[in-house]
Design a protein around this motif. Structure first.
Motif, PDB file in Angstrom:
ATOM      1  N   ILE A 216     -50.275  30.538  -4.689  1.00  0.00           N
ATOM      2  CA  ILE A 216     -50.949  29.315  -4.267  1.00  0.00           C
ATOM      3  C   ILE A 216     -50.520  29.026  -2.826  1.00  0.00           C
ATOM      4  CG2 ILE A 216     -49.167  27.818  -5.245  1.00  0.00           C
ATOM      5  CD1 ILE A 216     -51.486  25.862  -5.933  1.00  0.00           C
ATOM      6  N   THR A 217     -51.493  28.792  -1.976  1.00  0.00           N
ATOM      7  CA  THR A 217     -51.197  28.558  -0.562  1.00  0.00           C
ATOM      8  C   THR A 217     -50.745  27.113  -0.337  1.00  0.00           C
ATOM      9  OG1 THR A 217     -53.456  27.899  -0.049  1.00  0.00           O
ATOM     10  CG2 THR A 217     -52.923  30.249   0.151  1.00  0.00           C
ATOM     11  N   LYS A 218     -50.067  26.926   0.749  1.00  0.00           N
ATOM     12  CA  LYS A 218     -49.596  25.580   1.108  1.00  0.00           C
ATOM     13  C   LYS A 218     -50.790  24.666   1.402  1.00  0.00           C
ATOM     14  CE  LYS A 218     -45.858  23.518   3.722  1.00  0.00           C
ATOM     15  NZ  LYS A 218     -46.155  22.233   3.817  1.00  0.00           N
ATOM     16  N   GLU A 219     -51.866  25.236   1.933  1.00  0.00           N
ATOM     17  CA  GLU A 219     -53.062  24.424   2.220  1.00  0.00           C
ATOM     18  C   GLU A 219     -53.649  23.830   0.941  1.00  0.00           C
ATOM     19  OE1 GLU A 219     -52.871  27.719   3.546  1.00  0.00           O
ATOM     20  OE2 GLU A 219     -51.992  26.862   5.345  1.00  0.00           O
ATOM     21  N   ILE A 220     -53.654  24.599  -0.137  1.00  0.00           N
ATOM     22  CA  ILE A 220     -54.170  24.082  -1.406  1.00  0.00           C
ATOM     23  C   ILE A 220     -53.288  22.943  -1.902  1.00  0.00           C
ATOM     24  CG2 ILE A 220     -54.554  24.645  -3.839  1.00  0.00           C
ATOM     25  CD1 ILE A 220     -55.409  27.427  -2.969  1.00  0.00           C
ATOM     26  N   LEU A 221     -51.990  23.112  -1.783  1.00  0.00           N
ATOM     27  CA  LEU A 221     -51.074  22.054  -2.215  1.00  0.00           C
ATOM     28  C   LEU A 221     -51.225  20.806  -1.361  1.00  0.00           C
ATOM     29  CD1 LEU A 221     -47.822  24.072  -2.935  1.00  0.00           C
ATOM     30  CD2 LEU A 221     -49.336  23.002  -4.588  1.00  0.00           C
ATOM     31  N   ASP A 222     -51.343  20.996  -0.040  1.00  0.00           N
ATOM     32  CA  ASP A 222     -51.467  19.852   0.852  1.00  0.00           C
ATOM     33  C   ASP A 222     -52.787  19.115   0.654  1.00  0.00           C
ATOM     34  OD1 ASP A 222     -48.987  20.355   1.891  1.00  0.00           O
ATOM     35  OD2 ASP A 222     -49.732  21.425   3.668  1.00  0.00           O
ATOM     36  N   ALA A 223     -53.855  19.859   0.342  1.00  0.00           N
ATOM     37  CA  ALA A 223     -55.162  19.232   0.155  1.00  0.00           C
ATOM     38  C   ALA A 223     -55.240  18.464  -1.159  1.00  0.00           C
ATOM     39  CB  ALA A 223     -56.260  20.293   0.191  1.00  0.00           C
ATOM     40  N   ARG A 224     -54.430  18.825  -2.118  1.00  0.00           N
ATOM     41  CA  ARG A 224     -54.435  18.186  -3.437  1.00  0.00           C
ATOM     42  C   ARG A 224     -55.839  18.155  -4.035  1.00  0.00           C
ATOM     43  NH1 ARG A 224     -49.194  15.583  -3.610  1.00  0.00           N
ATOM     44  NH2 ARG A 224     -48.480  15.308  -1.547  1.00  0.00           N
ATOM     45  N   ASP A 225     -56.524  19.272  -3.851  1.00  0.00           N
ATOM     46  CA  ASP A 225     -57.882  19.414  -4.368  1.00  0.00           C
ATOM     47  C   ASP A 225     -57.797  20.144  -5.706  1.00  0.00           C
ATOM     48  OD1 ASP A 225     -60.540  19.737  -4.838  1.00  0.00           O
ATOM     49  OD2 ASP A 225     -60.956  20.936  -3.041  1.00  0.00           O
ATOM     50  N   SER A 226     -58.134  19.469  -6.789  1.00  0.00           N
ATOM     51  CA  SER A 226     -58.010  20.061  -8.124  1.00  0.00           C
ATOM     52  C   SER A 226     -59.048  21.146  -8.395  1.00  0.00           C
ATOM     53  CB  SER A 226     -58.113  18.969  -9.192  1.00  0.00           C
ATOM     54  OG  SER A 226     -59.388  18.360  -9.134  1.00  0.00           O
ATOM     55  N   THR A 227     -60.094  21.236  -7.574  1.00  0.00           N
ATOM     56  CA  THR A 227     -61.105  22.263  -7.794  1.00  0.00           C
ATOM     57  C   THR A 227     -60.673  23.616  -7.243  1.00  0.00           C
ATOM     58  OG1 THR A 227     -62.258  21.695  -5.738  1.00  0.00           O
ATOM     59  CG2 THR A 227     -62.974  20.591  -7.776  1.00  0.00           C
ATOM     60  N   ARG A 228     -59.744  23.612  -6.301  1.00  0.00           N
ATOM     61  CA  ARG A 228     -59.243  24.870  -5.733  1.00  0.00           C
ATOM     62  C   ARG A 228     -58.125  25.390  -6.622  1.00  0.00           C
ATOM     63  NH1 ARG A 228     -58.260  24.144   0.520  1.00  0.00           N
ATOM     64  NH2 ARG A 228     -58.181  26.405   0.394  1.00  0.00           N
ATOM     65  N   LYS A 229     -58.243  26.630  -7.030  1.00  0.00           N
ATOM     66  CA  LYS A 229     -57.292  27.238  -7.956  1.00  0.00           C
ATOM     67  C   LYS A 229     -56.414  28.251  -7.241  1.00  0.00           C
ATOM     68  CE  LYS A 229     -59.077  25.120 -11.453  1.00  0.00           C
ATOM     69  NZ  LYS A 229     -58.426  23.986 -11.991  1.00  0.00           N
ATOM     70  N   PRO A 230     -55.236  28.549  -7.798  1.00  0.00           N
ATOM     71  CA  PRO A 230     -54.388  29.580  -7.204  1.00  0.00           C
ATOM     72  C   PRO A 230     -55.033  30.955  -7.312  1.00  0.00           C
ATOM     73  CG  PRO A 230     -53.320  28.561  -9.115  1.00  0.00           C
ATOM     74  CD  PRO A 230     -54.643  27.916  -8.938  1.00  0.00           C
ATOM     75  N   GLN A 231     -54.620  31.853  -6.471  1.00  0.00           N
ATOM     76  CA  GLN A 231     -55.116  33.220  -6.480  1.00  0.00           C
ATOM     77  C   GLN A 231     -54.385  33.986  -7.577  1.00  0.00           C
ATOM     78  OE1 GLN A 231     -54.386  35.192  -2.800  1.00  0.00           O
ATOM     79  NE2 GLN A 231     -55.506  37.019  -3.376  1.00  0.00           N
ATOM     80  N   LYS A 232     -55.146  34.543  -8.519  1.00  0.00           N
ATOM     81  CA  LYS A 232     -54.556  35.295  -9.629  1.00  0.00           C
ATOM     82  C   LYS A 232     -54.138  36.668  -9.130  1.00  0.00           C
ATOM     83  CE  LYS A 232     -55.474  32.323 -12.938  1.00  0.00           C
ATOM     84  NZ  LYS A 232     -54.439  31.560 -13.545  1.00  0.00           N
ATOM     85  N   ILE A 233     -52.879  37.016  -9.355  1.00  0.00           N
ATOM     86  CA  ILE A 233     -52.385  38.337  -8.988  1.00  0.00           C
ATOM     87  C   ILE A 233     -52.322  39.217 -10.222  1.00  0.00           C
ATOM     88  CG2 ILE A 233     -50.427  39.612  -8.038  1.00  0.00           C
ATOM     89  CD1 ILE A 233     -49.847  37.094  -6.351  1.00  0.00           C
ATOM     90  N   VAL A 234     -51.744  38.708 -11.284  1.00  0.00           N
ATOM     91  CA  VAL A 234     -51.662  39.410 -12.553  1.00  0.00           C
ATOM     92  C   VAL A 234     -52.341  38.538 -13.589  1.00  0.00           C
ATOM     93  CG1 VAL A 234     -50.118  40.281 -14.324  1.00  0.00           C
ATOM     94  CG2 VAL A 234     -49.516  40.546 -11.929  1.00  0.00           C
ATOM     95  N   ILE A 235     -53.313  39.121 -14.289  1.00  0.00           N
ATOM     96  CA  ILE A 235     -54.059  38.368 -15.284  1.00  0.00           C
ATOM     97  C   ILE A 235     -53.874  39.020 -16.638  1.00  0.00           C
ATOM     98  CG2 ILE A 235     -56.340  37.539 -15.991  1.00  0.00           C
ATOM     99  CD1 ILE A 235     -57.148  37.746 -13.040  1.00  0.00           C
ATOM    100  N   ASN A 236     -53.119  38.362 -17.514  1.00  0.00           N
ATOM    101  CA  ASN A 236     -52.936  38.769 -18.906  1.00  0.00           C
ATOM    102  C   ASN A 236     -52.667  40.260 -19.084  1.00  0.00           C
ATOM    103  OD1 ASN A 236     -53.404  36.123 -19.666  1.00  0.00           O
ATOM    104  ND2 ASN A 236     -55.587  36.445 -19.875  1.00  0.00           N
ATOM    105  N   THR A 237     -51.719  40.813 -18.350  1.00  0.00           N
ATOM    106  CA  THR A 237     -51.416  42.221 -18.535  1.00  0.00           C
ATOM    107  C   THR A 237     -50.543  42.459 -19.752  1.00  0.00           C
ATOM    108  OG1 THR A 237     -49.489  42.097 -17.108  1.00  0.00           O
ATOM    109  CG2 THR A 237     -51.563  42.741 -16.083  1.00  0.00           C
ATOM    110  N   ASP A 238     -49.720  41.497 -20.097  1.00  0.00           N
ATOM    111  CA  ASP A 238     -48.812  41.657 -21.223  1.00  0.00           C
ATOM    112  C   ASP A 238     -49.000  40.512 -22.198  1.00  0.00           C
ATOM    113  OD1 ASP A 238     -47.431  44.010 -20.340  1.00  0.00           O
ATOM    114  OD2 ASP A 238     -46.483  42.761 -18.829  1.00  0.00           O
ATOM    115  N   PRO A 239     -48.762  40.791 -23.485  1.00  0.00           N
ATOM    116  CA  PRO A 239     -48.889  39.724 -24.475  1.00  0.00           C
ATOM    117  C   PRO A 239     -47.713  38.770 -24.412  1.00  0.00           C
ATOM    118  CG  PRO A 239     -48.069  41.713 -25.509  1.00  0.00           C
ATOM    119  CD  PRO A 239     -48.394  42.071 -24.070  1.00  0.00           C
ATOM    120  N   GLU A 240     -47.905  37.630 -25.026  1.00  0.00           N
ATOM    121  CA  GLU A 240     -46.815  36.665 -25.149  1.00  0.00           C
ATOM    122  C   GLU A 240     -45.761  37.270 -26.074  1.00  0.00           C
ATOM    123  OE1 GLU A 240     -46.309  33.525 -23.918  1.00  0.00           O
ATOM    124  OE2 GLU A 240     -48.073  33.742 -22.648  1.00  0.00           O
TER     125      GLU A 240
END
Length: 177
Positions: A142-166
């Motif tokens: 998650i970029t600092k710009e997203i945090l500073d904007a406090r915009d709930s519609t902007r999501k973090p960039q997914k790097i790893v998506i569900n590669t391993d089970p819980e």
């Protein structure tokens, strides 16, 4: 009268013989060559970690990582320090210190290699093959710009998506009566 007594004795002998046979042959054979099964591995659940990404001396964003270690339960008995501390330090060293992940080229990120580096790094510190596997449930940037904007519609960039089970949940103790 003799027939009645003889029949009673015969029924008594047959009942006692049946009980003896059930006790004698109902037990599993005593095996001197019994092989002990290795103990099951133990899961060390990591907390959601937030690691800063530094650029030009300032924070540019944050990695959000949730991972679990699969460790050898026999070796784990000798470990005195919490494993989450080793996991945090290894992740911090790889992502912040060594900068093995370039957030501009996330598509080229080698997840399997990253997990191997975590495992090998912790095992090298412990000087024992403690960690068997590393499971990553979440890894975002998650970029600092997203945090500073406090915009709930902007999501973090997914790097790893569900590669391993819980990891499995610890079994709740069953109440005894």
């Amino acid at each position: 009268m003799i027939k009645l007594i003889a029949t009673g004795v015969l029924v008594l002998v047959m009942t006692l013989g049946g009980v003896f046979a059930a006790v004698k042959f109902g037990q599993p054979p005593a095996d001197d060559h019994k092989v002990d099964a290795p103990p099951p591995p133990q899961y060390v659940q990591g907390d959601l970690m937030t690691l800063p990404v530094l650029s030009n001396g300032a924070v540019a964003g944050y990695f959000l990582i949730r991972s679990t270690l699969l460790v050898d339960s026999v070796i784990m008995k000798d470990v005195k320090a919490p494993m989450t501390a080793y996991m945090t330090d290894e992740l911090f060293g790889l992502l912040v210190g060594d900068k093995i992940l370039d957030v501009k080229e996330v598509g080229k990120f080698d997840v399997a290699g990253f997990k191997t580096k975590i495992k090998d790094g912790i095992n090298a510190r412990m000087e024992k093959p403690l960690v068997r596997d590393v499971m990553i449930q979440q890894m975002d940037y998650i970029t600092k710009e997203i945090l500073d904007a406090r915009d709930s519609t902007r999501k973090p960039q997914k790097i790893v998506i569900n590669t391993d089970p819980e990891p499995p949940k610890a079994a709740a103790a069953t109440p005894s009566h």
